[in-house]
Design a protein around this motif. Structure first.
Motif, mmCIF file in Angstrom:
data_model
loop_
_atom_site.group_PDB
_atom_site.id
_atom_site.type_symbol
_atom_site.label_atom_id
_atom_site.label_comp_id
_atom_site.label_asym_id
_atom_site.label_seq_id
_atom_site.Cartn_x
_atom_site.Cartn_y
_atom_site.Cartn_z
ATOM 1 N N LEU A 24 0.836 -1.211 0.000
ATOM 2 C CA LEU A 24 0.000 0.000 0.000
ATOM 3 C C LEU A 24 0.863 1.250 0.000
ATOM 4 O O LEU A 24 0.562 2.221 -0.694
ATOM 5 C CB LEU A 24 -0.946 0.008 1.198
ATOM 6 N N ASP A 25 1.931 1.221 0.760
ATOM 7 C CA ASP A 25 2.848 2.365 0.817
ATOM 8 C C ASP A 25 3.484 2.610 -0.545
ATOM 9 O O ASP A 25 3.585 3.764 -0.985
ATOM 10 C CB ASP A 25 3.915 2.125 1.886
ATOM 11 N N SER A 28 1.037 4.536 -2.785
ATOM 12 C CA SER A 28 0.553 5.855 -2.354
ATOM 13 C C SER A 28 1.042 6.980 -3.264
ATOM 14 O O SER A 28 0.385 8.012 -3.392
ATOM 15 C CB SER A 28 0.945 6.132 -0.906
ATOM 16 N N CYS A 31 -1.655 7.032 -6.512
ATOM 17 C CA CYS A 31 -3.054 7.414 -6.359
ATOM 18 C C CYS A 31 -3.401 7.377 -4.874
ATOM 19 O O CYS A 31 -3.026 6.441 -4.174
ATOM 20 C CB CYS A 31 -3.953 6.463 -7.143
ATOM 21 N N SER A 32 -4.162 8.367 -4.421
ATOM 22 C CA SER A 32 -4.496 8.475 -3.003
ATOM 23 C C SER A 32 -5.820 7.832 -2.622
ATOM 24 O O SER A 32 -6.257 7.956 -1.483
ATOM 25 C CB SER A 32 -4.513 9.948 -2.583
ATOM 26 N N SER A 33 -6.456 7.141 -3.543
ATOM 27 C CA SER A 33 -7.690 6.430 -3.201
ATOM 28 C C SER A 33 -7.331 5.150 -2.454
ATOM 29 O O SER A 33 -6.637 4.278 -2.994
ATOM 30 C CB SER A 33 -8.482 6.079 -4.461
ATOM 31 N N ARG A 34 -7.813 5.032 -1.233
ATOM 32 C CA ARG A 34 -7.532 3.827 -0.452
ATOM 33 C C ARG A 34 -8.167 2.599 -1.099
ATOM 34 O O ARG A 34 -7.586 1.517 -1.083
ATOM 35 C CB ARG A 34 -8.023 3.994 0.982
ATOM 36 N N ALA A 37 -5.965 1.504 -4.058
ATOM 37 C CA ALA A 37 -4.742 0.859 -3.583
ATOM 38 C C ALA A 37 -5.034 -0.527 -3.018
ATOM 39 O O ALA A 37 -4.315 -1.488 -3.315
ATOM 40 C CB ALA A 37 -4.055 1.741 -2.531
ATOM 41 N N ALA A 71 -8.961 10.555 -4.201
ATOM 42 C CA ALA A 71 -7.747 10.669 -5.028
ATOM 43 C C ALA A 71 -7.576 12.087 -5.546
ATOM 44 O O ALA A 71 -6.481 12.649 -5.526
ATOM 45 C CB ALA A 71 -7.811 9.675 -6.181
ATOM 46 N N ALA A 74 -6.020 14.921 -3.368
ATOM 47 C CA ALA A 74 -4.577 14.908 -3.112
ATOM 48 C C ALA A 74 -3.784 15.665 -4.178
ATOM 49 O O ALA A 74 -2.588 15.875 -4.022
ATOM 50 C CB ALA A 74 -4.082 13.463 -3.042
ATOM 51 N N GLU A 88 6.177 11.790 -5.001
ATOM 52 C CA GLU A 88 4.908 12.237 -5.577
ATOM 53 C C GLU A 88 4.936 13.717 -5.919
ATOM 54 O O GLU A 88 4.497 14.130 -6.997
ATOM 55 C CB GLU A 88 3.756 11.946 -4.627
#
Length: 170
Positions: A24-25, A28, A31-34, A37, A71, A74, A88
């Motif tokens: 997950l890291d 990141s 894309c910032s959508s959990r 990811a 997303a 961010a 990023e």
């Protein structure tokens, strides 16, 4: 999770074998959508970067607006320089290089767009001129909300694919 090796691709080796938090890291920066990811992590292993990008495209098609908005939030305003020393932020500065000198007309178009839709204008700006970016914001500000949300989905998908390829060194 031992998922197999991908010859010649050290990022995919590490990513396929990483614990979920580490994977997950890694994502990141793309894309910032959990949800995006998480779906990318459970889709492992990937045999090559093309399979990774294809999975990303499928996941993006299934995301709801809340996931896309996460997303989107961010991303800096087009033409603004991302701050910080993170990978990023550096990629964002590079991707938006042409837009940084667009001036007052782009700034006003951004304000008009944000007033209309309630979020920043997003475009995969890599390789686009300032004039092209300005033309796109002026075109898209006339979209209805549903059409614009789909355009945002497409642009986020393009940005994620570009960054996944950068991450993989492709």
């Amino acid at each position: 999770m031992s998922t197999g090796r991908v010859p010649g691709d050290s990022f995919l080796w590490r990513f396929n074998d990483a614990d979920p938090a580490g994977a997950l890291d890694d994502l990141s920066v793309c894309c910032s959508s959990r949800r995006w990811a998480g779906e990318m992590v459970v889709g492992r292993p990937y045999r090559d970067v093309n399979q990774l990008v294809e999975r990303s495209d499928r996941v993006f098609r299934a995301l709801g607006w809340a996931d896309l908005r996460e997303a989107l939030d961010a991303h800096p305003r087009i033409g603004d320089r991302a701050t910080g020393e993170s990978r990023e932020a550096g990629w964002s500065r590079d991707e938006q290089a042409a837009a940084s000198g667009a001036g007052d007309e782009l700034n006003q178009a951004n304000v008009d767009y944000e007033d209309r839709f309630g979020h920043v204008f997003l475009i995969c700006a890599t390789g686009l001129s300032a004039d092209t970016i300005l033309a796109e914001v002026l075109r898209r500000v006339r979209n209805d909300v549903a059409v614009e949300r789909e355009e945002v989905r497409v642009e986020l998908c393009k940005i994620a694919a570009l960054r996944l390829r950068k991450l993989a060194g492709a």
